[in-house]
Scaffold this motif. Sequence first.
Motif, PDB file in Angstrom:
ATOM      1  N   ARG A 141      -7.134   3.046  -0.662  1.00  0.00           N
ATOM      2  CA  ARG A 141      -5.952   3.135  -1.540  1.00  0.00           C
ATOM      3  C   ARG A 141      -4.669   3.013  -0.719  1.00  0.00           C
ATOM      4  NH1 ARG A 141      -2.461   2.407  -4.048  1.00  0.00           N
ATOM      5  NH2 ARG A 141      -1.710   3.234  -6.046  1.00  0.00           N
ATOM      6  N   TYR A 142      -4.666   3.574   0.459  1.00  0.00           N
ATOM      7  CA  TYR A 142      -3.504   3.481   1.349  1.00  0.00           C
ATOM      8  C   TYR A 142      -3.229   2.026   1.733  1.00  0.00           C
ATOM      9  CZ  TYR A 142      -0.992   3.702   5.824  1.00  0.00           C
ATOM     10  OH  TYR A 142      -0.112   3.493   6.856  1.00  0.00           O
ATOM     11  N   LYS A 143      -4.282   1.283   2.063  1.00  0.00           N
ATOM     12  CA  LYS A 143      -4.104  -0.123   2.420  1.00  0.00           C
ATOM     13  C   LYS A 143      -3.556  -0.921   1.243  1.00  0.00           C
ATOM     14  CE  LYS A 143      -7.674  -0.126   6.002  1.00  0.00           C
ATOM     15  NZ  LYS A 143      -9.025  -0.613   6.405  1.00  0.00           N
ATOM     16  N   ALA A 144      -3.987  -0.568   0.037  1.00  0.00           N
ATOM     17  CA  ALA A 144      -3.454  -1.239  -1.147  1.00  0.00           C
ATOM     18  C   ALA A 144      -1.967  -0.930  -1.315  1.00  0.00           C
ATOM     19  CB  ALA A 144      -4.231  -0.803  -2.390  1.00  0.00           C
ATOM     20  N   PHE A 145      -1.588   0.298  -1.008  1.00  0.00           N
ATOM     21  CA  PHE A 145      -0.171   0.659  -1.112  1.00  0.00           C
ATOM     22  C   PHE A 145       0.658  -0.094  -0.073  1.00  0.00           C
ATOM     23  CE2 PHE A 145       3.403   3.443   0.172  1.00  0.00           C
ATOM     24  CZ  PHE A 145       4.131   3.363  -1.009  1.00  0.00           C
ATOM     25  N   ILE A 166       8.735  -7.401  -5.849  1.00  0.00           N
ATOM     26  CA  ILE A 166       8.636  -6.433  -6.942  1.00  0.00           C
ATOM     27  C   ILE A 166       9.950  -5.670  -7.015  1.00  0.00           C
ATOM     28  CG2 ILE A 166       6.131  -6.156  -6.792  1.00  0.00           C
ATOM     29  CD1 ILE A 166       6.628  -3.498  -5.353  1.00  0.00           C
ATOM     30  N   SER A 167      10.190  -5.067  -8.147  1.00  0.00           N
ATOM     31  CA  SER A 167      11.428  -4.311  -8.332  1.00  0.00           C
ATOM     32  C   SER A 167      11.320  -2.934  -7.685  1.00  0.00           C
ATOM     33  CB  SER A 167      11.718  -4.147  -9.824  1.00  0.00           C
ATOM     34  OG  SER A 167      10.732  -3.312 -10.427  1.00  0.00           O
ATOM     35  N   GLY A 168      12.475  -2.325  -7.465  1.00  0.00           N
ATOM     36  CA  GLY A 168      12.483  -0.971  -6.931  1.00  0.00           C
ATOM     37  C   GLY A 168      11.774   0.001  -7.852  1.00  0.00           C
ATOM     38  N   ALA A 169      11.955  -0.177  -9.155  1.00  0.00           N
ATOM     39  CA  ALA A 169      11.318   0.721 -10.126  1.00  0.00           C
ATOM     40  C   ALA A 169       9.796   0.608 -10.062  1.00  0.00           C
ATOM     41  CB  ALA A 169      11.811   0.397 -11.533  1.00  0.00           C
ATOM     42  N   ALA A 170       9.296  -0.630  -9.949  1.00  0.00           N
ATOM     43  CA  ALA A 170       7.843  -0.824  -9.863  1.00  0.00           C
ATOM     44  C   ALA A 170       7.294  -0.220  -8.577  1.00  0.00           C
ATOM     45  CB  ALA A 170       7.511  -2.314  -9.935  1.00  0.00           C
ATOM     46  N   PHE A 171       8.045  -0.366  -7.504  1.00  0.00           N
ATOM     47  CA  PHE A 171       7.612   0.212  -6.230  1.00  0.00           C
ATOM     48  C   PHE A 171       7.547   1.736  -6.320  1.00  0.00           C
ATOM     49  CE2 PHE A 171       8.745   2.196  -2.177  1.00  0.00           C
ATOM     50  CZ  PHE A 171       7.708   1.732  -1.382  1.00  0.00           C
ATOM     51  N   LEU A 172       8.540   2.326  -6.930  1.00  0.00           N
ATOM     52  CA  LEU A 172       8.579   3.786  -7.038  1.00  0.00           C
ATOM     53  C   LEU A 172       7.436   4.306  -7.907  1.00  0.00           C
ATOM     54  CD1 LEU A 172      12.434   4.161  -7.399  1.00  0.00           C
ATOM     55  CD2 LEU A 172      11.048   4.723  -5.397  1.00  0.00           C
ATOM     56  N   ASP A 173       7.127   3.591  -8.975  1.00  0.00           N
ATOM     57  CA  ASP A 173       5.984   3.977  -9.809  1.00  0.00           C
ATOM     58  C   ASP A 173       4.694   3.941  -8.988  1.00  0.00           C
ATOM     59  OD1 ASP A 173       7.554   4.360 -12.031  1.00  0.00           O
ATOM     60  OD2 ASP A 173       7.122   2.388 -12.907  1.00  0.00           O
ATOM     61  N   GLU A 174       4.565   2.911  -8.161  1.00  0.00           N
ATOM     62  CA  GLU A 174       3.366   2.774  -7.331  1.00  0.00           C
ATOM     63  C   GLU A 174       3.301   3.883  -6.283  1.00  0.00           C
ATOM     64  OE1 GLU A 174      -0.091   1.238  -5.395  1.00  0.00           O
ATOM     65  OE2 GLU A 174       0.713   1.257  -7.435  1.00  0.00           O
ATOM     66  N   PHE A 175       4.453   4.249  -5.730  1.00  0.00           N
ATOM     67  CA  PHE A 175       4.477   5.330  -4.736  1.00  0.00           C
ATOM     68  C   PHE A 175       4.005   6.643  -5.351  1.00  0.00           C
ATOM     69  CE2 PHE A 175       6.714   8.989  -2.896  1.00  0.00           C
ATOM     70  CZ  PHE A 175       6.261   8.921  -1.589  1.00  0.00           C
ATOM     71  N   ILE A 176       4.473   6.940  -6.544  1.00  0.00           N
ATOM     72  CA  ILE A 176       4.069   8.181  -7.213  1.00  0.00           C
ATOM     73  C   ILE A 176       2.572   8.165  -7.502  1.00  0.00           C
ATOM     74  CG2 ILE A 176       4.325   9.540  -9.325  1.00  0.00           C
ATOM     75  CD1 ILE A 176       7.258   8.630  -9.401  1.00  0.00           C
ATOM     76  N   PHE A 187       0.263   6.379  -5.995  1.00  0.00           N
ATOM     77  CA  PHE A 187      -0.430   6.436  -4.707  1.00  0.00           C
ATOM     78  C   PHE A 187      -0.476   7.867  -4.180  1.00  0.00           C
ATOM     79  CE2 PHE A 187       0.847   6.612  -0.133  1.00  0.00           C
ATOM     80  CZ  PHE A 187      -0.400   6.390   0.428  1.00  0.00           C
ATOM     81  N   THR A 188       0.639   8.562  -4.244  1.00  0.00           N
ATOM     82  CA  THR A 188       0.704   9.942  -3.751  1.00  0.00           C
ATOM     83  C   THR A 188      -0.274  10.836  -4.501  1.00  0.00           C
ATOM     84  OG1 THR A 188       3.014   9.711  -3.058  1.00  0.00           O
ATOM     85  CG2 THR A 188       2.214  11.948  -3.462  1.00  0.00           C
ATOM     86  N   HIS A 189      -0.306  10.706  -5.807  1.00  0.00           N
ATOM     87  CA  HIS A 189      -1.226  11.518  -6.604  1.00  0.00           C
ATOM     88  C   HIS A 189      -2.684  11.163  -6.303  1.00  0.00           C
ATOM     89  CE1 HIS A 189       2.067  12.316  -9.859  1.00  0.00           C
ATOM     90  NE2 HIS A 189       2.228  13.031  -8.766  1.00  0.00           N
ATOM     91  N   ALA A 190      -2.943   9.882  -6.064  1.00  0.00           N
ATOM     92  CA  ALA A 190      -4.324   9.433  -5.845  1.00  0.00           C
ATOM     93  C   ALA A 190      -4.895   9.938  -4.527  1.00  0.00           C
ATOM     94  CB  ALA A 190      -4.391   7.908  -5.892  1.00  0.00           C
ATOM     95  N   SER A 210       2.225  10.980   6.228  1.00  0.00           N
ATOM     96  CA  SER A 210       3.518  11.321   6.811  1.00  0.00           C
ATOM     97  C   SER A 210       4.125  10.128   7.542  1.00  0.00           C
ATOM     98  CB  SER A 210       3.349  12.505   7.777  1.00  0.00           C
ATOM     99  OG  SER A 210       4.533  12.755   8.494  1.00  0.00           O
ATOM    100  N   MET A 211       3.308   9.433   8.319  1.00  0.00           N
ATOM    101  CA  MET A 211       3.792   8.263   9.049  1.00  0.00           C
ATOM    102  C   MET A 211       4.281   7.186   8.082  1.00  0.00           C
ATOM    103  SD  MET A 211       1.725   5.966  11.863  1.00  0.00           S
ATOM    104  CE  MET A 211       1.027   7.473  12.542  1.00  0.00           C
ATOM    105  N   CYS A 212       3.568   7.035   6.978  1.00  0.00           N
ATOM    106  CA  CYS A 212       3.948   6.047   5.970  1.00  0.00           C
ATOM    107  C   CYS A 212       5.321   6.371   5.384  1.00  0.00           C
ATOM    108  CB  CYS A 212       2.886   6.011   4.870  1.00  0.00           C
ATOM    109  SG  CYS A 212       3.269   4.905   3.491  1.00  0.00           S
TER     110      CYS A 212
END
Length: 278
Positions: free
Chosen positions: A143-147, A159-169, A171-174, A185-187
């Motif tokens: 999942r990290y590599k996909a992010f 991609i848009s900033g909004a789409a990136f932020l949705d993906e970050f959230i 990813f974090t939950h996953a 942390s490094m990411c």
Amino acid sequence: MEIPYDLAPPVQLAPTADLARHFMECGALNTNISLAPGKRLVITDDLLNGTITDMAAMTMAVIVSRDSQVARAALIPLGIAACRADAAAKERFERLFQLIEEQAFDPGVRGAVDALIVGRFREAQIRELVEELGGAVGPARVRYKAFLDTVRQMVDRRISGAAFLDEFIEFTHAVAGKLDFGIYSMCVDRLFGSANIPMSVKAFLLREVLRFPNLIRRELLTNLLASAASPDELVRYARVEMAGVLGRDQLREVFLFTTLKLSWQARQAILAAAPSGA
């Protein structure tokens, strides 16, 4: 014993490094363990690929690590050593594991240690630990590599900033509690420091970090404040946001740990500049 996910190559540590003592200091400071003061956080690979081989350091890692995956990874080589020990040595390992069970910070690790003691360190139990670790860390790394691909899309403005932020959230939950915290942390550190990530996106990331549990939040915030790669504008914004969200004691902790990390960095710079053999 085969680990069910790809390990990074081992890291060369300073020959004089006293990791057990350093890990104990990290435990006393209630912070994540690192390879050395001012260096990156320990990840599961370090306990399994030969980077960390000292038994005392592994023992301390099991006891004091705030990252449950790192603590479990440290338990595997200790368990293998106990499994292969003769009867007399196995008794010493049993006493060691009883001490670990009493002192370990992580409840899940205490349960795993108890099971090993009761089962007399059977190889099948060690394999179960390996499979359990791989079953959590392996998919989280996928999942990290996909992010990371999403990060590249953000950098390339695909991609848009909004789409990136949705993906970050998402990813974090996953990966929460599954991916090595040192990798996560490094990411985040690199996202904050990247010149290719818009300030508006970094500001949102910061606000998300402020919602994290205290230990994780403190680690990420102090990395941001102590990093030379962090933009001044983001650091100023972070200080304002922290003042509005964190309590007085939490703010004091953040600034004290930031000072500590800056002092570690200064010490590392002095050591790096010292003549060889000095």
